[in-house]
Design a protein around this motif. Structure first.
Motif, mmCIF file in Angstrom:
data_model
loop_
_atom_site.group_PDB
_atom_site.id
_atom_site.type_symbol
_atom_site.label_atom_id
_atom_site.label_comp_id
_atom_site.label_asym_id
_atom_site.label_seq_id
_atom_site.Cartn_x
_atom_site.Cartn_y
_atom_site.Cartn_z
ATOM 1 N N GLU A 1 0.834 -1.201 0.000
ATOM 2 C CA GLU A 1 0.000 0.000 0.000
ATOM 3 C C GLU A 1 0.873 1.257 0.000
ATOM 4 O OE1 GLU A 1 -0.330 -2.601 1.852
ATOM 5 O OE2 GLU A 1 -2.362 -3.381 1.546
ATOM 6 N N THR A 2 1.965 1.217 0.762
ATOM 7 C CA THR A 2 2.890 2.353 0.785
ATOM 8 C C THR A 2 3.556 2.531 -0.570
ATOM 9 O OG1 THR A 2 3.319 1.990 3.133
ATOM 10 C CG2 THR A 2 4.926 3.301 1.919
ATOM 11 N N ALA A 3 3.959 1.415 -1.183
ATOM 12 C CA ALA A 3 4.573 1.479 -2.516
ATOM 13 C C ALA A 3 3.583 2.030 -3.538
ATOM 14 C CB ALA A 3 5.048 0.091 -2.938
ATOM 15 N N LEU A 4 2.318 1.658 -3.416
ATOM 16 C CA LEU A 4 1.296 2.160 -4.329
ATOM 17 C C LEU A 4 1.172 3.679 -4.228
ATOM 18 C CD1 LEU A 4 -0.968 1.620 -6.360
ATOM 19 C CD2 LEU A 4 -2.513 1.231 -4.436
ATOM 20 N N GLU A 5 1.196 4.207 -3.006
ATOM 21 C CA GLU A 5 1.127 5.661 -2.837
ATOM 22 C C GLU A 5 2.366 6.336 -3.427
ATOM 23 O OE1 GLU A 5 0.323 9.050 0.619
ATOM 24 O OE2 GLU A 5 0.212 6.905 1.114
ATOM 25 N N LEU A 6 3.525 5.699 -3.265
ATOM 26 C CA LEU A 6 4.741 6.253 -3.858
ATOM 27 C C LEU A 6 4.636 6.300 -5.377
ATOM 28 C CD1 LEU A 6 7.413 4.475 -1.621
ATOM 29 C CD2 LEU A 6 6.988 6.944 -1.731
ATOM 30 N N ILE A 7 4.061 5.278 -5.972
ATOM 31 C CA ILE A 7 3.862 5.249 -7.424
ATOM 32 C C ILE A 7 2.919 6.381 -7.843
ATOM 33 C CG2 ILE A 7 2.884 3.903 -9.334
ATOM 34 C CD1 ILE A 7 3.817 1.381 -7.781
ATOM 35 N N GLN A 8 1.865 6.583 -7.074
ATOM 36 C CA GLN A 8 0.935 7.672 -7.366
ATOM 37 C C GLN A 8 1.614 9.034 -7.243
ATOM 38 O OE1 GLN A 8 -2.117 6.567 -4.497
ATOM 39 N NE2 GLN A 8 -3.447 5.789 -6.127
ATOM 40 N N ASN A 9 2.683 9.091 -6.443
ATOM 41 C CA ASN A 9 3.440 10.341 -6.285
ATOM 42 C C ASN A 9 4.495 10.529 -7.374
ATOM 43 O OD1 ASN A 9 1.946 10.828 -4.016
ATOM 44 N ND2 ASN A 9 3.587 10.379 -2.552
ATOM 45 N N GLY A 10 4.558 9.579 -8.324
ATOM 46 C CA GLY A 10 5.488 9.720 -9.440
ATOM 47 C C GLY A 10 6.738 8.875 -9.371
ATOM 48 N N LEU B 1 3.483 -6.215 -11.634
ATOM 49 C CA LEU B 1 2.246 -6.538 -10.920
ATOM 50 C C LEU B 1 2.386 -6.235 -9.428
ATOM 51 C CD1 LEU B 1 1.358 -9.995 -12.555
ATOM 52 C CD2 LEU B 1 0.551 -7.721 -13.230
ATOM 53 N N MET B 2 1.252 -5.890 -8.804
ATOM 54 C CA MET B 2 1.199 -5.676 -7.361
ATOM 55 C C MET B 2 -0.040 -6.351 -6.809
ATOM 56 S SD MET B 2 2.189 -1.639 -6.847
ATOM 57 C CE MET B 2 2.402 -1.860 -5.069
ATOM 58 N N ILE C 1 -3.061 -5.962 -9.395
ATOM 59 C CA ILE C 1 -3.184 -4.855 -10.336
ATOM 60 C C ILE C 1 -1.970 -4.830 -11.249
ATOM 61 C CG2 ILE C 1 -4.553 -3.507 -8.699
ATOM 62 C CD1 ILE C 1 -2.056 -1.726 -8.300
ATOM 63 N N ASP C 2 -2.179 -4.364 -12.482
ATOM 64 C CA ASP C 2 -1.108 -4.197 -13.455
ATOM 65 C C ASP C 2 -0.694 -2.729 -13.432
ATOM 66 O OD1 ASP C 2 0.410 -3.739 -15.800
ATOM 67 O OD2 ASP C 2 -0.490 -5.471 -16.771
ATOM 68 N N VAL C 3 0.491 -2.451 -12.911
ATOM 69 C CA VAL C 3 0.935 -1.076 -12.722
ATOM 70 C C VAL C 3 1.083 -0.348 -14.059
ATOM 71 C CG1 VAL C 3 2.815 0.372 -11.829
ATOM 72 C CG2 VAL C 3 2.059 -1.639 -10.549
ATOM 73 N N ALA D 1 5.883 4.261 -14.785
ATOM 74 C CA ALA D 1 5.707 3.921 -13.369
ATOM 75 C C ALA D 1 6.486 2.680 -12.954
ATOM 76 C CB ALA D 1 4.222 3.723 -13.065
ATOM 77 N N VAL D 2 7.255 2.090 -13.872
ATOM 78 C CA VAL D 2 7.975 0.857 -13.553
ATOM 79 C C VAL D 2 9.416 0.936 -14.048
ATOM 80 C CG1 VAL D 2 5.905 -0.575 -13.592
ATOM 81 C CG2 VAL D 2 7.253 -0.282 -15.678
ATOM 82 N N ARG D 3 10.257 0.110 -13.452
ATOM 83 C CA ARG D 3 11.625 -0.120 -13.912
ATOM 84 C C ARG D 3 11.888 -1.615 -13.889
ATOM 85 N NH1 ARG D 3 16.460 3.184 -11.319
ATOM 86 N NH2 ARG D 3 17.499 1.879 -12.897
ATOM 87 N N SER D 4 12.793 -2.071 -14.751
ATOM 88 C CA SER D 4 13.092 -3.503 -14.812
ATOM 89 C C SER D 4 14.026 -3.935 -13.693
ATOM 90 C CB SER D 4 13.720 -3.857 -16.166
ATOM 91 O OG SER D 4 14.946 -3.144 -16.340
ATOM 92 N N HIS D 5 14.874 -3.031 -13.203
ATOM 93 C CA HIS D 5 15.814 -3.344 -12.126
ATOM 94 C C HIS D 5 16.351 -2.037 -11.553
ATOM 95 C CE1 HIS D 5 18.380 -2.759 -15.661
ATOM 96 N NE2 HIS D 5 19.331 -2.392 -14.814
#
Length: 319
Positions: free
Chosen positions: A162-171, A201-202, A210-212, A220-224
């Motif tokens: 949930e914390t990671a999801l909010e971070l993603i929403q923050n960019g 995925l999260m 969910i598919d980010v 919103a994603v990185r491979s590594h």
């Protein structure tokens, strides 16, 4: 556990192009070590490692031009063994026809590049070192926060995803959720990546998988990512010992590398995403030489010195 890497993977991830043997690209590469078979061209095979990628450049091909047909056939048959994954030719050079013929017989693909031997050797070593390194699975979430890889760990249900999801929403960007495959890039750096089945995925309790990329886009994603520090989410307790000044030196050891570790108490009402963003900024500031804890210590010592001086002057005046 290390990945299975094929010659096709090497071809697709370094500056190489196909010469011949495209149907044999599924041959497995088992070691990141790469051979420059200069001595072998002279017939010296005492320490030859046939399981390595064989790289031939200007020196090897120039020496081959001085050899006879029979000499080349003998050397080629000794070099090209069942475990040999591929031959790579650098600097735009070409292998002798004898080598090409034996490669066809033994089903060994030939790759080439215009890059120099030193440059392609560096490229291939960097790729193979990372891909063939042993992986350690870590339960947690890896997020890119302001360019720093933050490994978020904690007990199940503490709120990592949930914390990671909010971070993603923050960019910020997700690397891996729930499980992070970690390997040592070298003696000081750890790299984290997602298992293939969980990529992008999260799992959010109450919502599901969910598919980010689908929800937030490819940005919103990185491979590594290189892991900068571990931030451990711990459920709040009144008797918990907390580092209030931020001058602790706690570390966690993964794959032989010591990773800085910070503990963040979790309590209702705390904005964990904002705290993690602040922790990332503070960590970067320390790496640049700006240490707020040292500033506080300096201010405190200066205040103590000033008070001591004032007390001494007051006592002197009274005398």
């Amino acid at each position: 556990m290390a990945k299975k890497i094929t010659v096709r993977d090497l071809l697709n991830n370094t500056h190489l192009k196909m010469v011949t043997g495209e149907e044999y690209l599924d041959r497995t590469i088992t070691t990141a070590d790469i051979s420059r078979p200069g001595l072998e061209m002279t017939g010296y095979f005492n320490y030859y490692a046939p399981e390595r990628v064989q790289l031939m450049g200007i020196t090897e091909t120039a020496f081959a031009a001085r050899m006879t047909h029979d000499e080349l056939m003998v050397v080629a048959r000794k070099m090209m063994q069942p475990v040999t994954p591929t031959f790579v030719v650098s600097t735009g050079r070409k292998l002798p026809e004898e080598f090409m013929a034996v490669a066809k017989e033994t089903h060994i693909p030939i790759l080439s590049t215009e890059l120099t031997s030193s440059r392609i050797l560096s490229n291939m070593s960097f790729y193979l070192d990372g891909q063939l390194a042993k992986r350690q699975s870590v339960h947690g979430v890896l997020v890119d926060v302001f360019g720093l890889g933050v490994l978020i760990t904690g007990d199940s249900g503490v709120g990592k995803s949930e914390t990671a999801l909010e971070l993603i929403q923050n960019g910020h960007r997700l690397i891996a959720d729930d499980r992070v495959d970690v390997y040592a890039q070298d003696e000081e750096r750890l790299v984290g990546e997602p298992p293939a089945i969980l990529r992008n995925l999260m799992e959010i309790r109450g919502v599901g998988i969910i598919d980010v990329v689908n929800l937030f886009g490819t940005g919103a994603v990185r491979s590594h990512a290189t892991i900068s520090f571990n931030l451990h989410l711990a459920k709040w307790s009144d008797d918990q010992k907390i580092d209030r000044l931020g001058n602790g030196e706690d570390t966690i050891r993964i794959q032989g590398v010591d990773l800085p570790r910070f503990v963040l108490p979790v309590q209702a009402g705390r904005n964990l995403a904002a705290l993690i963003e602040t922790a990332a900024k503070n960590f970067r500031a320390k790496m640049m030489g700006y240490d707020a804890t040292k500033t506080f210590d300096d201010n405190l010592n200066r205040l103590i010195a000033e008070n001591s001086k004032a007390e001494h002057e007051q006592a002197t005046n009274q005398d």
